[in-house]
Design an enzyme around this catalytic site. Structure first.
Site, PDB file in Angstrom:
ATOM      1  N   ILE A 189     -12.872  53.290  14.305  1.00 10.71           N
ATOM      2  CA  ILE A 189     -11.560  53.885  14.004  1.00 10.71           C
ATOM      3  C   ILE A 189     -11.642  55.173  13.207  1.00 10.71           C
ATOM      4  O   ILE A 189     -10.625  55.726  12.814  1.00 10.71           O
ATOM      5  CB  ILE A 189     -10.663  52.883  13.236  1.00 10.71           C
ATOM      6  CG1 ILE A 189     -11.351  52.412  11.954  1.00 10.71           C
ATOM      7  CG2 ILE A 189     -10.280  51.707  14.133  1.00 10.71           C
ATOM      8  CD1 ILE A 189     -10.399  51.817  10.945  1.00 10.71           C
ATOM      9  N   LYS A 190     -12.830  55.696  12.977  1.00 13.08           N
ATOM     10  CA  LYS A 190     -12.951  56.908  12.161  1.00 13.08           C
ATOM     11  C   LYS A 190     -12.571  58.149  12.979  1.00 13.08           C
ATOM     12  O   LYS A 190     -12.247  58.042  14.163  1.00 13.08           O
ATOM     13  CB  LYS A 190     -14.361  57.002  11.583  1.00 13.08           C
ATOM     14  CG  LYS A 190     -14.687  55.877  10.574  1.00 13.08           C
ATOM     15  CD  LYS A 190     -13.914  56.035   9.299  1.00 13.08           C
ATOM     16  CE  LYS A 190     -13.940  54.954   8.245  1.00 13.08           C
ATOM     17  NZ  LYS A 190     -14.935  53.927   8.203  1.00 13.08           N
TER      18      LYS A 190
END
Ligand SMILES: *Cc1c(COP(=O)(O)O)cnc(C)c1O
Length: 381
Positions: A189-190
Site C-alpha cells: 500500500i505504499k
C-alpha cells in the site's frame, strides 16, 4: 449489520494500483524463470538511485522492516545500545530496532506534524544512545533539520524511516538524496509497491557494503556475483547475515510502478490530499496536518477530531461502508515496549483523536465526496 442489499459500495482506506504494465513485467520475469536476485534487482537499484539523485547507493531488500534492521546493524548498532524512535509509527520501526538487540526508546511527537519532537528526544539521550530514527509521518519531514543537529554533537547515526515518504521532495532534493541512512518500504500500500520490498539509501560506502553482504546471509561480495548471474562457492562470512534480498519478480513489479510514479501516482495523491484540505475547511473539531502537497507524495491522510467525537465519526463511516484507520497506536503502549510505563502526552492525545481517511491512487472524486459528507454530517453543529 444491515442486509447486504442496502450496503453501499465499499471505499477502501488504501490499496495498490496494479496495471497491465506491472502484470506484463512480472509475467515476463516469471516466464524467464529469473526468480532470485539478479539483473532486475540491479536495474531497480540503478533506477531508484537515478530517481533519488545525490550520488547515493541504493540497496534493495525484502521489506521496509528489513531495510531498517540492516541499516541499524550496518551502523554497528546492537545489544546494549539505545535508539530514539518516535512512538507514533508503525510497529515495524520498533521491531527493527529490537531485532538488532538494541532497545528502542520511545519519544514523544510534535502536535503539528506527528513527527519526532527533538526536545523530547534530547532529554532521552544517554551514554548508550547510538542512533535516532525519525519517521516521516504521513510523508512530512517534521523537524528533521533539528534532529540532525541533535545527532551531530554526540555523533549519533540518523536512520530515517521514510516508508511513507517515497517520491517526495524535501529542501529542494528528493527524500533520500541527502541525510545519513534513509529507508523506504515498497509494501502493497505504499507510494509505490514491489509487492513486498524495501530499500536502504546512503552515501556511506561502508554501510552500503555491509548491507549488500548482510542481505545474502553475510556471504562476502555475493551481490556482484548474483548481478552477473553467478553464485559464490568459495566464500567467507565475517558477520551475522540474513536472507533479506529482493527477488527479480518483485523488482520487476517495483520498476513498473516507479515508471508510473511521477505522472500518475504522485500528482493524484497530492490532488486528493489538497482536495481533502479544501473540502474539510471549517469543520468544527477537526484538524489536519499542515503539509506541503507541492513537495510530498502523501501516503496517508490522518485527521484529528476533538471533543471525544472521533469514534462517532469512525462508526458513521463504517455504517456507510467506508474504511478508516488509526495511524498509529503509540508503540510505548504495547506490552513488548513498556506497556505505557512512560507517559508521552502529545502522542497519547493524538492517538485519542486520530482517524485516517481513505487515500489511494484509485480513489475517485465521487468516493472522496462521500467520505467528506459523512465526516461533515457527524461534526456539524
Ligand atoms: C510500512 C512501514 C514500515 C515497514 O515496511 P514493510 O515494507 O511493511 O516492512 C516501516 N515504517 C513505517 C512508518 C511504515 O509505514
Amino acid at each position: 449489520m444491515k442486509n447486504s442489499g442496502e450496503q453501499k459500495p465499499l471505499i477502501r482506506l488504501s490499496r495498490s494500483s496494479i496495471g497491465e504494465t506491472e502484470i506484463a513485467a512480472v509475467s515476463e520475469t516469471v516466464r524467464r524463470a529469473a526468480l532470485g536476485m539478479g539483473a532486475e534487482v540491479e536495474a531497480f537499484e540503478k533506477e531508484l538511485a537515478q530517481f533519488i539523485g545525490g550520488q547515493r547507493q541504493v540497496i534493495c531488500v525484502s521489506t521496509g522492516t528489513a531495510a531498517l534492521q540492516l541499516a541499524l546493524q550496518a551502523c554497528g548498532i546492537g545489544h546494549g545500545d539505545e535508539v530514539l524512535v518516535p512512538t507514533l509509527t508503525f510497529v515495524a520501526s520498533f521491531q527493527a530496532v529490537s531485532a538488532t538487540g538494541a532497545t528502542p526508546v520511545a519519544c514523544d511527537v510534535l502536535r503539528d506534524s506527528g513527527c519526532l519532537d527533538p526536545e523530547d528526544a534530547a532529554r532521552r539521550i544517554t551514554a548508550r544512545t547510538k542512533a535516532i530514527m525519525p519517521v516521516h509521518y504521513a510523508s512530512g519531514a517534521g523537524a528533521l533539520k533539528k534532529i540532525y543537529e541533535l545527532a551531530g554533537k554526540p555523533g549519533l547515526r540518523v536512520i530515517e524511516d521514510a516508508a511513507h515518504a517515497f517520491g517526495g521532495v524535501h529542501n529542494g532534493a528528493r527524500v533520500g538524496a541527502t541525510g545519513d541512512v534513509i529507508c523506504f518500504s515498497f509494501d502493497g500500500i505504499k507510494n509505490i509497491t514491489s509487492g513486498e520490498g524495501g530499500a536502504v539509501v546512503t552515501a556511506d560506502a561502508t554501510v552500503a557494503n555491509r548491507i549488500k553482504d548482510a542481505r545474502l546471509l553475510g556471504v562476502e561480495k555475493d551481490t556482484e556475483k548474483r548481478f552477473s548471474g553467478q553464485r559464490s562457492w568459495e566464500f567467507d562470512v565475517t558477520a551475522q547475515g540474513w536472507r533479506y534480498h529482493m527477488s527479480n519478480v518483485f523488482a520487476a513489479l517495483g520498476r513498473a510502478q516507479l515508471r508510473r510514479l511521477e505522472n500518475e501516482f504522485a500528482p493524484r495523491r497530492a490532488q486528493l490530499a489538497r482536495q481533502y484540505v479544501k473540502l474539510l475547511a471549517n469543520v468544527p473539531q477537526l484538524r489536519h496536518l499542515n503539509l506541503n502537497y507541492g513537495e510530498i507524495v502523501p501516503h496517508i491522510f490522518p485527521v484529528f477530531i476533538g471533543a471525544g467525537k472521533r469514534d462517532a465519526v469512525r462508526e458513521a463511516l463504517r455504517a456507510e461502508n467506508i474504511e478508516s484507520g488509526i495511524h498509529y497506536k503509540p508503540n510505548h503502549l504495547l506490552s513488548f515496549y513498556g506497556g505505557g510505563k512512560v507517559k508521552l502526552p502529545v502522542a497519547e492525545e493524538l492517538y485519542a483523536q486520530m482517524l485516517t481517511l481513505p487515500l489511494h491512487f484509485e480513489l475517485t472524486n465521487a468516493e472522496q465526496d462521500r467520505v467528506v459528507a459523512v465526516v461533515r454530517r457527524c461534526l456539524a453543529g
